[in-house]
Design a protein around this motif. Sequence first.
Motif, mmCIF file in Angstrom:
data_model
loop_
_atom_site.group_PDB
_atom_site.id
_atom_site.type_symbol
_atom_site.label_atom_id
_atom_site.label_comp_id
_atom_site.label_asym_id
_atom_site.label_seq_id
_atom_site.Cartn_x
_atom_site.Cartn_y
_atom_site.Cartn_z
ATOM 1 N N UNK A 172 0.846 -1.185 0.000
ATOM 2 C CA UNK A 172 0.000 0.000 0.000
ATOM 3 C C UNK A 172 0.883 1.238 0.000
ATOM 4 N N UNK A 173 1.220 1.665 -1.186
ATOM 5 C CA UNK A 173 2.053 2.850 -1.329
ATOM 6 C C UNK A 173 1.216 4.085 -1.035
ATOM 7 N N UNK A 219 -0.337 1.268 -6.176
ATOM 8 C CA UNK A 219 -0.449 0.046 -5.379
ATOM 9 C C UNK A 219 -0.432 -1.216 -6.244
ATOM 10 N N UNK A 220 -0.937 -1.074 -7.455
ATOM 11 C CA UNK A 220 -1.094 -2.252 -8.331
ATOM 12 C C UNK A 220 -0.481 -2.004 -9.702
#
Length: 482
Positions: free
Chosen positions: A54-55, A71-72
């Motif tokens: 979770x950036x 995040x992805x």
Amino acid sequence: MRHQWISRIGSRFGGQLLKYGVVTGLAALVTVGALALLLNILERKREAQNPFFRVVELTDETTDPAVWGKNFPIQYDSYKRTVDQVRTRYGGSEALPRTPTQADPRSVVAQSKLEEDPRLKTLWAGYAFALDTREDRGHAYMLEDATFTGRQARPQPGACLNCHSSVYTAYKKLGDGDIMKGFERFNALPFAEARKLVEHPVACIDCHDPETMQLRITRPAFIEGIRQLKAREGIPDYDVNRMATRQEMRTYVCAQCHVEYYFKGESKRLTFPWTHGIKIEEILAYYDEHGVKDWNHAETGAPVLKVQHPEFELWSQGIHARSGVSCADCHMPYQRVGAFKVSDHHVRSPMLNVHRACQTCHPWPEDELKARVHAIQDRTHQLRDRALDALMDLIADIRAAREAGLDERGLQEALDYHRKAQFYIDFIEAENSTGFHAPEEAARILAEAIDFCRRGQTALRKLATSGGPTTAALARDEANDL
Ligand code: HEC
Ligand code: HEC
Ligand code: HEC
Ligand code: HEC
Ligand code: HEC
């Protein structure tokens, strides 16, 4: 050889050994089975964990897919590739360069269907689709294509953007948090007004819950439509986000947009005509019951309908739906990236990706798989050609009858067949798999369409030989008028 060897042993040592062999074989099978299951479970577990970093914190207001992409990154990278344009025999799209203008800044468009087949101009005569209709292309283009299509020469409603943009947060804003209320307000806006409220094509937030990343349905028209469809199947008060299985959701997220629709009444409510079911005759029954027409055909005057992308409906009649194979299975297949299995967010023609889209389930060589699809598509396309020719003949005959002085009432039966035939042909024309999603159903629909054309022409011929509508028909109409 092997067989002989076994039978020789069998006869020498007798039944005893054979029994022992069977038992050992069974035990081995059970062990292998258990091991496979264990491996499978372990793999599933690892996939379920699918750890991500979770950036950034995602909220239910984060529309910009680039933020989710932090995040992805793998899903975001493939999502961005929906800008690619590659033609297949019947699908995909060509990237045609064009000179941008002030009114339409697009420098690349997909090829025109009207140029590919001029009969379509007659099919849609008098309606905006006869001005400009193109092949569909990737999701990245949905917002600009709806905004700049030549069909905008006629005023289009804001309701178009329900399926051409990331609209979820716009609903929430307009409805003070209530998406149903927001949806109603959004539909009523003119295109230009609604356009100011949206910024992106379909984005992560439209398909995913930002906290759990679970799939979710965000479109009120589908929530209402699927509730009616399930009610008809005997399931009352269906709440799609609570009651759908994960495998169903892998289809439903797509069925929010890839379906036949209309805008109901003055409020332009986006509506799916599903109260009688989603087979073609059930959809037409809905439109007949509600007296819906999109326009009067410019050459015959028939009150006709334009069908649009009934992918979900046609797929529903096919062997893959029956076997539980979802849209995502073929259009977003898993791909291995390092240790992970991720869904390919480059949504596109599976013909460009047969290896992952089909071979996970079918052990046939790639060429064989393509040949099977092409065989279905070639047949569907030929049948569609015949049906279109038949309809062109019916339209010409009705026009001639009108020029010879017959009025609405005399032509009623032929006009009714025109409406039906047009709806059936357009259903397969507008469906984007060229029959693949349900081959037999596509053939049935086109065969019936040809029959409607034949009946329409027969009705006209009866008029010609009797010198006008029969007195019985007139008396019946009179009675209906009362
Ligand atoms: C068994 C695999 C399979 C399933 C399941 C499936 N499709 Fe397809 N789909 C195809 C194939 C094959 C084509 C033809 C592609 C081509 O001609 O290039 C296609 C074509 C399409 C196209 C047109 C693509 C293009 O390039 O023009 C759309 C849109 C589409 N499907 C949407 C859907 C939706 C929505 C669902 C679920 C309701 C679905 N599909 C289910 C295999 C599948
Ligand atoms: C129910 C969802 C939905 C609504 C509402 C909708 N569209 Fe679409 N539209 C789609 C889908 C799905 C495709 C891609 C499949 C296709 O092209 O058949 C598409 C394709 C298009 C395209 C590209 C292909 C072409 O026809 O040139 C244009 C332009 C377009 N739509 C314009 C509009 C406009 C204008 C409206 C409002 C009158 C509208 N759409 C309303 C779902 C929708
Ligand atoms: C918000 C509405 C919406 C949703 C949700 C949606 N689509 Fe689409 N889809 C469209 C529109 C609109 C287009 C056409 C865009 C254009 O031509 O500009 C399109 C185009 C496509 C194409 C053609 C791509 C190409 O390169 O030719 C495929 C295939 C497709 N969609 C499949 C799917 C699948 C599978 C899902 C579900 C995972 C899905 N779509 C979900 C609206 C949607
Ligand atoms: C049109 C709908 C749609 C859109 C838009 C979409 N996804 Fe997905 N996504 C799916 C589907 C379908 C799956 C498969 C889910 C499942 O099988 O439970 C999926 C799965 C995922 C997963 C789970 C892991 C995996 O790959 O299977 C992640 C993470 C994800 N998506 C991220 C994103 C991000 C980030 C975006 C935006 C850049 C995005 N998605 C946009 C439909 C969508
Ligand atoms: C998730 C599994 C799955 C995927 C992915 C899948 N299929 Fe299938 N397919 C099936 C099943 C199940 C059947 C039903 C027949 C059977 O049981 O073997 C089937 C049937 C077929 C048939 C035979 C239809 C008939 O009437 O006999 C063809 C052709 C076919 N698939 C082609 C494809 C192509 C092409 C793709 C990729 C675009 C594809 N399939 C993707 C599972 C799958």
